[in-house]
Every structure is written in C-alpha cells, then in structure tokens.
Write a protein that holds these residues in place. Structure first.
Motif, PDB file in Angstrom:
ATOM      1  N   ILE A  31      57.542 -12.288 -17.082  1.00  0.00           N
ATOM      2  CA  ILE A  31      57.753 -13.145 -15.921  1.00  0.00           C
ATOM      3  C   ILE A  31      56.547 -13.088 -14.982  1.00  0.00           C
ATOM      4  CG2 ILE A  31      59.147 -13.410 -13.824  1.00  0.00           C
ATOM      5  CD1 ILE A  31      61.572 -12.591 -15.526  1.00  0.00           C
ATOM      6  N   LEU A  32      55.991 -11.897 -14.770  1.00  0.00           N
ATOM      7  CA  LEU A  32      54.826 -11.775 -13.903  1.00  0.00           C
ATOM      8  C   LEU A  32      53.626 -12.532 -14.458  1.00  0.00           C
ATOM      9  CD1 LEU A  32      55.046  -8.048 -12.795  1.00  0.00           C
ATOM     10  CD2 LEU A  32      55.444 -10.073 -11.404  1.00  0.00           C
ATOM     11  N   VAL A  33      53.422 -12.452 -15.759  1.00  0.00           N
ATOM     12  CA  VAL A  33      52.314 -13.186 -16.379  1.00  0.00           C
ATOM     13  C   VAL A  33      52.511 -14.687 -16.206  1.00  0.00           C
ATOM     14  CG1 VAL A  33      51.233 -13.750 -18.590  1.00  0.00           C
ATOM     15  CG2 VAL A  33      51.692 -11.374 -18.011  1.00  0.00           C
ATOM     16  N   LEU A  34      53.729 -15.163 -16.420  1.00  0.00           N
ATOM     17  CA  LEU A  34      54.006 -16.595 -16.248  1.00  0.00           C
ATOM     18  C   LEU A  34      53.809 -17.038 -14.809  1.00  0.00           C
ATOM     19  CD1 LEU A  34      57.147 -17.065 -18.536  1.00  0.00           C
ATOM     20  CD2 LEU A  34      54.819 -17.891 -18.931  1.00  0.00           C
ATOM     21  N   VAL A  35      54.211 -16.213 -13.842  1.00  0.00           N
ATOM     22  CA  VAL A  35      54.029 -16.554 -12.427  1.00  0.00           C
ATOM     23  C   VAL A  35      52.548 -16.660 -12.093  1.00  0.00           C
ATOM     24  CG1 VAL A  35      54.291 -15.630 -10.083  1.00  0.00           C
ATOM     25  CG2 VAL A  35      56.236 -15.648 -11.642  1.00  0.00           C
ATOM     26  N   VAL A  36      51.753 -15.732 -12.608  1.00  0.00           N
ATOM     27  CA  VAL A  36      50.310 -15.782 -12.354  1.00  0.00           C
ATOM     28  C   VAL A  36      49.696 -17.029 -12.967  1.00  0.00           C
ATOM     29  CG1 VAL A  36      48.117 -14.647 -12.889  1.00  0.00           C
ATOM     30  CG2 VAL A  36      50.046 -13.301 -12.083  1.00  0.00           C
ATOM     31  N   ILE A  37      50.061 -17.351 -14.198  1.00  0.00           N
ATOM     32  CA  ILE A  37      49.514 -18.548 -14.862  1.00  0.00           C
ATOM     33  C   ILE A  37      49.914 -19.812 -14.108  1.00  0.00           C
ATOM     34  CG2 ILE A  37      49.664 -19.967 -16.947  1.00  0.00           C
ATOM     35  CD1 ILE A  37      49.789 -17.339 -18.531  1.00  0.00           C
ATOM     36  N   ILE A  38      51.173 -19.906 -13.723  1.00  0.00           N
ATOM     37  CA  ILE A  38      51.628 -21.096 -12.984  1.00  0.00           C
ATOM     38  C   ILE A  38      50.917 -21.176 -11.638  1.00  0.00           C
ATOM     39  CG2 ILE A  38      53.630 -22.113 -11.826  1.00  0.00           C
ATOM     40  CD1 ILE A  38      55.317 -21.030 -14.189  1.00  0.00           C
ATOM     41  N   GLY A  39      50.724 -20.050 -10.976  1.00  0.00           N
ATOM     42  CA  GLY A  39      50.009 -20.047  -9.708  1.00  0.00           C
ATOM     43  C   GLY A  39      48.577 -20.525  -9.858  1.00  0.00           C
ATOM     44  N   LEU A  40      47.904 -20.068 -10.912  1.00  0.00           N
ATOM     45  CA  LEU A  40      46.526 -20.506 -11.145  1.00  0.00           C
ATOM     46  C   LEU A  40      46.462 -22.005 -11.441  1.00  0.00           C
ATOM     47  CD1 LEU A  40      45.147 -17.529 -13.252  1.00  0.00           C
ATOM     48  CD2 LEU A  40      44.533 -18.150 -10.913  1.00  0.00           C
ATOM     49  N   VAL A  41      47.432 -22.504 -12.190  1.00  0.00           N
ATOM     50  CA  VAL A  41      47.459 -23.938 -12.486  1.00  0.00           C
ATOM     51  C   VAL A  41      47.666 -24.737 -11.204  1.00  0.00           C
ATOM     52  CG1 VAL A  41      48.813 -25.751 -13.621  1.00  0.00           C
ATOM     53  CG2 VAL A  41      48.174 -23.704 -14.888  1.00  0.00           C
ATOM     54  N   ILE A  42      48.538 -24.270 -10.328  1.00  0.00           N
ATOM     55  CA  ILE A  42      48.774 -24.982  -9.068  1.00  0.00           C
ATOM     56  C   ILE A  42      47.526 -24.952  -8.185  1.00  0.00           C
ATOM     57  CG2 ILE A  42      50.082 -24.888  -6.905  1.00  0.00           C
ATOM     58  CD1 ILE A  42      52.501 -23.982  -8.591  1.00  0.00           C
ATOM     59  N   ILE A  43      46.871 -23.794  -8.119  1.00  0.00           N
ATOM     60  CA  ILE A  43      45.688 -23.665  -7.267  1.00  0.00           C
ATOM     61  C   ILE A  43      44.547 -24.547  -7.768  1.00  0.00           C
ATOM     62  CG2 ILE A  43      43.871 -22.055  -6.547  1.00  0.00           C
ATOM     63  CD1 ILE A  43      46.052 -19.883  -6.458  1.00  0.00           C
ATOM     64  N   PHE A  44      44.320 -24.549  -9.075  1.00  0.00           N
ATOM     65  CA  PHE A  44      43.176 -25.267  -9.638  1.00  0.00           C
ATOM     66  C   PHE A  44      43.589 -26.569 -10.318  1.00  0.00           C
ATOM     67  CE2 PHE A  44      41.890 -20.752  -9.677  1.00  0.00           C
ATOM     68  CZ  PHE A  44      40.797 -20.848  -8.841  1.00  0.00           C
ATOM     69  N   LYS A  45      44.656 -27.197  -9.848  1.00  0.00           N
ATOM     70  CA  LYS A  45      45.178 -28.408 -10.482  1.00  0.00           C
ATOM     71  C   LYS A  45      44.147 -29.534 -10.519  1.00  0.00           C
ATOM     72  CE  LYS A  45      48.893 -31.748 -10.291  1.00  0.00           C
ATOM     73  NZ  LYS A  45      50.065 -32.217  -9.570  1.00  0.00           N
ATOM     74  N   SER A  46      43.483 -29.796  -9.414  1.00  0.00           N
ATOM     75  CA  SER A  46      42.533 -30.910  -9.375  1.00  0.00           C
ATOM     76  C   SER A  46      41.332 -30.643 -10.278  1.00  0.00           C
ATOM     77  CB  SER A  46      42.080 -31.171  -7.942  1.00  0.00           C
ATOM     78  OG  SER A  46      41.410 -30.028  -7.432  1.00  0.00           O
ATOM     79  N   GLN A  47      40.846 -29.411 -10.297  1.00  0.00           N
ATOM     80  CA  GLN A  47      39.713 -29.089 -11.165  1.00  0.00           C
ATOM     81  C   GLN A  47      40.107 -29.198 -12.636  1.00  0.00           C
ATOM     82  OE1 GLN A  47      40.606 -27.243  -8.536  1.00  0.00           O
ATOM     83  NE2 GLN A  47      38.801 -26.732  -7.332  1.00  0.00           N
ATOM     84  N   LEU A  48      41.322 -28.725 -12.971  1.00  0.00           N
ATOM     85  CA  LEU A  48      41.778 -28.812 -14.356  1.00  0.00           C
ATOM     86  C   LEU A  48      41.970 -30.260 -14.780  1.00  0.00           C
ATOM     87  CD1 LEU A  48      44.361 -25.892 -14.437  1.00  0.00           C
ATOM     88  CD2 LEU A  48      42.186 -25.988 -15.634  1.00  0.00           C
ATOM     89  N   THR A  49      42.506 -31.082 -13.877  1.00  0.00           N
ATOM     90  CA  THR A  49      42.716 -32.491 -14.193  1.00  0.00           C
ATOM     91  C   THR A  49      41.387 -33.194 -14.457  1.00  0.00           C
ATOM     92  OG1 THR A  49      44.678 -32.497 -12.799  1.00  0.00           O
ATOM     93  CG2 THR A  49      43.756 -34.633 -13.379  1.00  0.00           C
ATOM     94  N   SER A  50      40.402 -32.964 -13.616  1.00  0.00           N
ATOM     95  CA  SER A  50      39.103 -33.612 -13.810  1.00  0.00           C
ATOM     96  C   SER A  50      38.420 -33.102 -15.080  1.00  0.00           C
ATOM     97  CB  SER A  50      38.205 -33.402 -12.596  1.00  0.00           C
ATOM     98  OG  SER A  50      37.914 -32.033 -12.425  1.00  0.00           O
ATOM     99  N   LEU A  51      38.582 -31.831 -15.381  1.00  0.00           N
ATOM    100  CA  LEU A  51      37.995 -31.280 -16.604  1.00  0.00           C
ATOM    101  C   LEU A  51      38.605 -31.913 -17.850  1.00  0.00           C
ATOM    102  CD1 LEU A  51      36.202 -29.125 -18.018  1.00  0.00           C
ATOM    103  CD2 LEU A  51      38.195 -27.620 -17.921  1.00  0.00           C
ATOM    104  N   VAL A  52      39.929 -32.002 -17.883  1.00  0.00           N
ATOM    105  CA  VAL A  52      40.607 -32.600 -19.042  1.00  0.00           C
ATOM    106  C   VAL A  52      40.247 -34.073 -19.171  1.00  0.00           C
ATOM    107  CG1 VAL A  52      42.877 -33.211 -19.982  1.00  0.00           C
ATOM    108  CG2 VAL A  52      42.487 -30.928 -19.039  1.00  0.00           C
ATOM    109  N   GLU A  53      40.183 -34.798 -18.051  1.00  0.00           N
ATOM    110  CA  GLU A  53      39.812 -36.217 -18.112  1.00  0.00           C
ATOM    111  C   GLU A  53      38.398 -36.396 -18.639  1.00  0.00           C
ATOM    112  OE1 GLU A  53      40.435 -37.691 -14.181  1.00  0.00           O
ATOM    113  OE2 GLU A  53      42.608 -37.887 -14.451  1.00  0.00           O
ATOM    114  N   SER A  54      37.466 -35.567 -18.202  1.00  0.00           N
ATOM    115  CA  SER A  54      36.085 -35.697 -18.684  1.00  0.00           C
ATOM    116  C   SER A  54      35.985 -35.348 -20.163  1.00  0.00           C
ATOM    117  CB  SER A  54      35.137 -34.824 -17.864  1.00  0.00           C
ATOM    118  OG  SER A  54      35.425 -33.449 -18.067  1.00  0.00           O
ATOM    119  N   ILE A  55      36.764 -34.380 -20.611  1.00  0.00           N
ATOM    120  CA  ILE A  55      36.753 -34.024 -22.038  1.00  0.00           C
ATOM    121  C   ILE A  55      37.268 -35.194 -22.869  1.00  0.00           C
ATOM    122  CG2 ILE A  55      37.860 -32.554 -23.769  1.00  0.00           C
ATOM    123  CD1 ILE A  55      37.685 -30.257 -21.725  1.00  0.00           C
ATOM    124  N   PHE A  56      38.392 -35.795 -22.440  1.00  0.00           N
ATOM    125  CA  PHE A  56      38.929 -36.925 -23.199  1.00  0.00           C
ATOM    126  C   PHE A  56      38.014 -38.137 -23.150  1.00  0.00           C
ATOM    127  CE2 PHE A  56      43.165 -34.779 -22.984  1.00  0.00           C
ATOM    128  CZ  PHE A  56      43.364 -34.726 -24.365  1.00  0.00           C
TER     129      PHE A  56
END
Length: 66
Positions: A31-56
């Motif tokens: 549960i702690l690992v999942l909370v950390v991963i979800i937190g990182l995704v929320i914090i870096f959502k815009s950067q991850l979105t732009s990265l995935v869009e540029s890759i595609f």
C-alpha cells in the motif's frame, strides 16, 4: 580507516540465508509503494502527459516513413 575484509564463505552463507528466509512484501508495504507511485503521478502529471504525447508524435511521424 579500517581495512575492508574480503567476504569469505561466511558472508555468502549469510546472504543465502537472508534470501531464503525472505517472507515477501506485506500488505502495508504494498500500500505504501502504491501511495508513493500515485503521489508521484499526481505531482508530475503535466510532465508525464507531455512526455507521452511527444513519444507518440515521434512514433507516428517515423512510422509514416515506412
């Protein structure tokens, strides 16, 4: 400084024992690992979105040349 001892046979036996007696991941750790991963995704959502869009976009542009 102390001299570092070479890991002899007893060191390897300790490592082997530690690996064999591993009980696995507990529910709380999972549960702690999942909370950390979800937190990182929320914090870096815009950067991850732009990265995935540029890759595609790159995949799409390079696949049209095939």
């Amino acid at each position: 400084m102390k001299k570092l001892k070479r890991m002899g046979e007893t060191g390897w036996i300790r490592i082997k024992y530690a690996l064999q007696n591993e009980e696995g991941i507990s529910v709380i750790e999972l549960i702690l690992v999942l909370v950390v991963i979800i937190g990182l995704v929320i914090i870096f959502k815009s950067q991850l979105t732009s990265l995935v869009e540029s890759i595609f976009e790159k995949i799409t542009s390079e696949s049209s040349g095939i």
